[in-house]
Design an enzyme around this catalytic site. Structure first.
Site, short mmCIF file in Angstrom:
data_model
loop_
_atom_site.label_atom_id
_atom_site.label_comp_id
_atom_site.label_asym_id
_atom_site.label_seq_id
_atom_site.Cartn_x
_atom_site.Cartn_y
_atom_site.Cartn_z
N LYS A 126 -51.07 18.02 5.36
CA LYS A 126 -51.75 17.12 6.30
C LYS A 126 -50.74 16.65 7.33
CE LYS A 126 -53.40 12.35 6.60
NZ LYS A 126 -53.62 11.09 5.84
N ASP A 141 -51.68 7.62 12.88
CA ASP A 141 -53.04 7.28 12.45
C ASP A 141 -53.37 5.84 12.82
OD1 ASP A 141 -55.51 7.22 11.30
OD2 ASP A 141 -54.79 7.05 9.24
N LYS A 201 -57.11 0.40 12.10
CA LYS A 201 -56.30 -0.30 11.11
C LYS A 201 -55.83 -1.64 11.66
CE LYS A 201 -54.23 3.92 9.11
NZ LYS A 201 -54.64 3.79 7.70
N ASP A 258 -47.77 9.49 8.56
CA ASP A 258 -48.99 10.13 8.07
C ASP A 258 -48.95 11.65 8.17
OD1 ASP A 258 -51.28 9.48 6.67
OD2 ASP A 258 -52.57 9.50 8.43
N ASP A 311 -61.12 6.35 9.36
CA ASP A 311 -59.78 6.22 8.80
C ASP A 311 -59.60 7.10 7.56
OD1 ASP A 311 -57.18 5.32 8.74
OD2 ASP A 311 -57.63 3.49 7.63
N GLU A 332 -59.56 10.35 7.73
CA GLU A 332 -59.51 11.56 8.56
C GLU A 332 -58.65 12.66 7.95
OE1 GLU A 332 -55.63 10.39 8.81
OE2 GLU A 332 -57.37 9.07 8.96
N ARG A 385 -58.46 13.92 4.96
CA ARG A 385 -59.19 14.89 4.14
C ARG A 385 -60.00 15.86 4.99
NH1 ARG A 385 -62.13 10.16 1.04
NH2 ARG A 385 -60.05 9.34 1.50
#
Length: 456
Positions: free
Chosen positions: A224, A229, A236, A247, A306, A308, A310
């Site tokens: 990933k 993010d 967030k 991230d 949030d 995202e 996956r």
């Protein structure tokens, strides 16, 4: 040779490592007056205790260092983190394998100083001739490179920089690298990677590396690569966003592992897949309530922008599975729930393959790189059902968040054997070091691969 190691040191400081039990059992001084000096300074071998002993010339000649109960094989990082530049050798190992000593030493000696005018000069550990110095050095280099990637600010580590890093890696090892960029992601059927990254100024991309002989066992790695993010429209808080440059830590782990495989020339047909995108906010950002197509054909309703990671990983796992690899491993900084369950250091492992789980856990024990197996509890798929699509991207139960994320990913995997790591790729101030990127589960997986596919 890794910058915190050396194979040639005419003058060294001797380091004596002891657990509390081993030090208490000493019947003779390892060097003159060692036990009297230790008693005078309250040294018992407790975790993190240290005594610096000067020689006749006033320079440090010996260091006593305590390992406590001896459970943390990276405990030596607390010592190397605060030592001045110089050369050191291990005079007593405290029962630790030298590979773990070297890993701990490099861990503590690491500094992210690319943006500092004054560069750090690390203390150097003497690698004995009896040890495999090239292997230890490769591993330390890979971990340091991983940490540099995670620590680099998002302004300088966007999707294109990840792409460039993989391209450079491929050029160095004669691997083939290809990428699908921007709107071409729609044409090439990576719709969820595109959806997550389309609002950012820096174009999202799907990067692929292939190395090795086609007839060799197929091993695929996915990472990933969310380079920053914001949380998207489900934005967030400031505190939650502060370290979101990390991230892309899953991609950093997959890249580091691919580099180790190629450096050691394992007899495998390696493929690396990285979904690189920034989850930004703009007028065309994907929204809660949107329904996305996936590469596999399953539709996904967006409950929370949030969640995202996956989404981009699902397209990657689908693509990786199309090659029918013998082994598929992914790394992702996927959920805060994993941190609630296991904290920052334990790497959560998900797999249905009992032999793979046993091999990884054995390697974890051997290397001292902590991994904990978590359940792929299929009944929790019920939490990921949508009334209007095949799946929803964030379960509404408010429980088992790491498990439901893994179950979501499982719907996109058709490889023979698959393992998923829900890592943090970060460590709060520990061992005398500042906050920063960290390798989580990398050395355990690498040790497993070395045993499963030994170099010839």
């Amino acid at each position: 040779m890794h910058k915190s190691f050396t194979s040639d040191a005419p003058q060294t400081v001797r380091v004596w490592l002891y657990t509390g039990t081993l030090f208490g059992a000493l019947e003779n001084d390892p060097f003159p007056n060692a036990r009297a000096i230790a008693e005078a300074q309250g040294f018992t071998g407790g975790a993190g205790q240290s005594v610096i002993v000067p020689g006749p010339d006033g320079r440090t000649s010996d260091i006593l260092y305590g390992l406590g109960a001896g459970r943390d094989q990276l405990a030596l990082a607390a010592l190397s983190a605060k030592l001045p530049a110089g050369d050191y050798e291990i005079a007593a190992d405290g029962g630790y394998p030298f590979a773990s000593i070297a890993a701990g030493w490099a861990d503590g000696a690491y500094r992210f100083d690319g943006y500092r005018t004054e560069k750090a000069a690390p203390p150097r550990l003497l690698i004995p001739a009896s040890e495999d110095a090239p292997r230890l050095s490769r591993e330390a280099d890979a971990v340091s490179a991983l940490r540099d990637l995670v620590n680099t600010p998002a302004a300088d580590m966007g999707p294109e920089q990840i792409h460039a890093r993989i391209s450079a890696l491929g050029e160095r090892h004669g691997a083939r690298v290809a990428a699908v960029v921007g709107d071409a992601l729609i044409d090439e059927n990576y719709p969820m990677v595109h959806a997550v990254g389309r609002a950012a100024v820096k174009a999202p991309r799907f990067v692929m590396l292939e190395w090795g002989k086609p007839g060799a066992p197929k091993v695929s790695l996915c990472g990933k690569g969310i380079t920053f993010d914001t949380g998207g429209l489900n934005i967030k808080t400031g505190d939650g966003m502060r370290i979101m440059k990390k991230d892309m830590g899953g991609a950093a782990h997959a890249i580091a592992l691919a580099e180790l495989v190629m450096e050691a020339r394992l007899p495998v047909h390696l493929r690396l897949f990285v979904s690189a995108a920034e989850n930004a906010i703009a007028g065309d950002a994907f929204r809660p309530g949107d329904i996305l197509q996936s590469r596999k054909g399953l539709t996904v309703e967006i409950d929370n922008t949030d969640a995202e990671g996956r989404l981009v990983l699902a397209d990657a796992l689908t693509r990786a599975s199309e090659d029918q690899p013998e082994l598929l491993i992914d790394f992702a900084t996927l959920t805060g729930a994993a941190r609630v369950a296991l904290g920052p250091d334990l790497a959560p492992l998900y797999t249905d393959d009992e032999q793979l789980a046993a091999d990884i856990l054995a390697a974890s024990e051997e290397t001292g790189d902590p991994v904990w197996r978590m359940p792929l509890w299929d009944p929790y798929l019920a939490y990921m059902q949508s009334p209007v699509a095949d799946l929803v991207n964030s379960g509404g139960a408010g429980m088992a968040g790491s498990i439901t994320a893994a179950i979501f990913l499982k719907q996109f995997v058709s490889a023979k054997s698959w393992a998923h790591f829900d890592i943090w790729a970060w460590r709060k101030a520990k061992y005398g070091r500042p906050d920063g990127g960290a390798a989580c589960g990398l050395r355990a997986v690498w040790a497993m691969l070395e045993k499963r596919y030994p170099a010839v």
